[in-house]
Design an enzyme around this catalytic site. Structure first.
Site, PDB file in Angstrom:
ATOM      1  N   SER A  23       0.842  -1.180   0.000  1.00  0.00           N
ATOM      2  CA  SER A  23       0.000   0.000   0.000  1.00  0.00           C
ATOM      3  C   SER A  23       0.896   1.256   0.000  1.00  0.00           C
ATOM      4  O   SER A  23       1.724   1.419  -0.899  1.00  0.00           O
ATOM      5  CB  SER A  23      -0.958  -0.042   1.194  1.00  0.00           C
ATOM      6  OG  SER A  23      -1.951   0.938   1.091  1.00  0.00           O
TER       7      SER A  23
ATOM      8  N   HIS B 242      -7.079  -5.906  -0.167  1.00  0.00           N
ATOM      9  CA  HIS B 242      -5.923  -5.041   0.065  1.00  0.00           C
ATOM     10  C   HIS B 242      -4.924  -5.663   1.043  1.00  0.00           C
ATOM     11  O   HIS B 242      -3.719  -5.462   0.911  1.00  0.00           O
ATOM     12  CB  HIS B 242      -6.394  -3.682   0.586  1.00  0.00           C
ATOM     13  CG  HIS B 242      -5.375  -2.595   0.449  1.00  0.00           C
ATOM     14  ND1 HIS B 242      -4.770  -2.285  -0.750  1.00  0.00           N
ATOM     15  CD2 HIS B 242      -4.839  -1.737   1.356  1.00  0.00           C
ATOM     16  CE1 HIS B 242      -3.920  -1.297  -0.579  1.00  0.00           C
ATOM     17  NE2 HIS B 242      -3.935  -0.947   0.700  1.00  0.00           N
TER      18      HIS B 242
ATOM     19  N   ASP C 195      -9.100  -6.089  -4.417  1.00  0.00           N
ATOM     20  CA  ASP C 195      -8.319  -5.026  -3.797  1.00  0.00           C
ATOM     21  C   ASP C 195      -8.953  -3.653  -4.012  1.00  0.00           C
ATOM     22  O   ASP C 195      -9.766  -3.451  -4.927  1.00  0.00           O
ATOM     23  CB  ASP C 195      -6.910  -5.045  -4.406  1.00  0.00           C
ATOM     24  CG  ASP C 195      -5.861  -4.329  -3.564  1.00  0.00           C
ATOM     25  OD1 ASP C 195      -6.245  -3.649  -2.586  1.00  0.00           O
ATOM     26  OD2 ASP C 195      -4.678  -4.465  -3.881  1.00  0.00           O
TER      27      ASP C 195
END
Length: 351
Positions: A154, A325, A298
């Protein structure tokens, strides 16, 4: 005010399920060389692998927290957590996979995160300064091009890409997990692909709060938590979210998060420092072996992550078909098999 409202609602969801049973995976594991967990003679033996590393910044010196697990002179993985402003705790499931493969790895709380110093100066929360912080951590830990793998998820993926574009000569391998190379593309995917999947009435209410920039409203946060997060952040009922994830949420620093990411949970907006970030046209400069990881559900477009693997000079793509995610949790077997295979292939000179 933002800190109190944000943390209060998060804790209402994540603070109720802290006692979970450990995994009962009974698959056989490889025998670990006895040297792997031997800390004798190491300068971090006294603290069990923990080091507080001094970091020079434009605002003075601060300390960041790191912890080494294992010994492997050929493979050393530095983990860059997401957020910004979350913690290494979101990676603690790596303990279930890396040790049995003999992989040395480092937990690391970036400056501003819970186990590191948390200065209040918002001018410190800039991407380029974080890049220099990672480089200082690398030097302090003695990582180099013969053993240094950088893995970021991320926001950590943004940081990893940006680091590689400046310091890739120090790297042996790069892993970009669940992150695209353009905030504009992330925002487009969020608004045009993911948002319309929400129930019509839920989306309309969320968008009303977004238009008013009322991001701390409890109804807004509740709708996001109940309808968006369990589908695209971590595909489990909220009450079953893993304890390390709940703990990382509890320890999140809103000052860092909001300054860089912004207050919205549907893209990066407002005057967030990362709003204009885009390295799509620079990816071809990355020559170090690179793994990109995407997940079908995601918050980021998995096709974009696949595309990144074709833009860099020496890339590989891993899709987690059941993941979101945080696919290290909701598609864990696929995730770790792919990551470990990549590291071993790079180590063997096969990629």
């Amino acid at each position: 005010m933002i800190r109190n409202a944000f943390i209060l609602v998060l804790l209402c969801f994540f603070g109720c399920n802290q006692n979970q049973s450990p995994s009962k995976d009974t698959e056989s594991t490889s025998v670990i060389n006895t040297d792997y967990l031997d800390y004798s003679g190491k300068d971090d033996q006294f603290t069990g692998g923990i080091k507080m590393i001094p970091i020079e910044t434009p605002k003075g010196e601060f300390n960041v927290w790191t912890k080494r697990v294992g010994n492997n002179p050929k493979i050393k993985v530095l983990l860059l957590h997401g957020g910004p402003g979350f913690t290494h705790e979101i990676y603690e499931c790596f303990d279930g996979y890396f040790p049995q493969e003999g992989i040395e790895y480092y937990y690391y709380d970036q400056l501003g995160s819970y186990y590191s110093d948390q200065p209040k100066d918002l001018s410190l929360w800039k991407l380029d300064r974080f890049v220099e912080e990672v480089e200082q951590v690398r030097v302090a830990l003695g990582l180099n091009k013969d053993n240094f793998y950088l893995m970021g998820q991320s926001w950590g993926g943004i940081l990893g890409m940006q680091y590689a574009l400046k310091y890739q000569d120090n790297l042996k391998g790069l892993i970009i997990s669940n992150m695209v190379a353009s905030i504009e593309d992330y925002n487009t995917y969020s608004s045009e692909v993911l948002a319309p999947k929400l129930p019509k009435e839920v989306l309309e209410t969320i968008m009303e709060y977004e238009e008013k920039e009322d991001y701390t409203n409890e109804e807004y946060l509740t709708l996001v938590m109940e309808h968006y997060y369990p589908k695209h952040v971590l595909r489990m009922p909220l009450e079953e979210w893993p304890e390390p994830v709940n703990r990382s949420v509890k320890h999140m620093n809103p000052d860092v998060y909001i300054t860089m990411q912004g207050p919205s949970e549907f893209g990066i907006k407002g005057n967030a420092n990362l709003l204009q970030w885009n390295v799509k046209d620079r990816l071809k400069a990355i020559k170090v072996p690179t793994l990109t990881i995407g997940a079908t559900h995601d918050t980021m477009d998995p096709e974009h992550m696949k595309w990144i693997s074709t833009e860099v000079q020496n890339g590989r793509f891993l899709l987690c078909p059941d993941g979101s995610h945080l696919s290290q949790f909701d598609d864990q077997k696929v995730y770790f098999e792919g990551v470990i295979d990549f590291i071993k292939d790079v180590d063997a000179g096969e990629i």
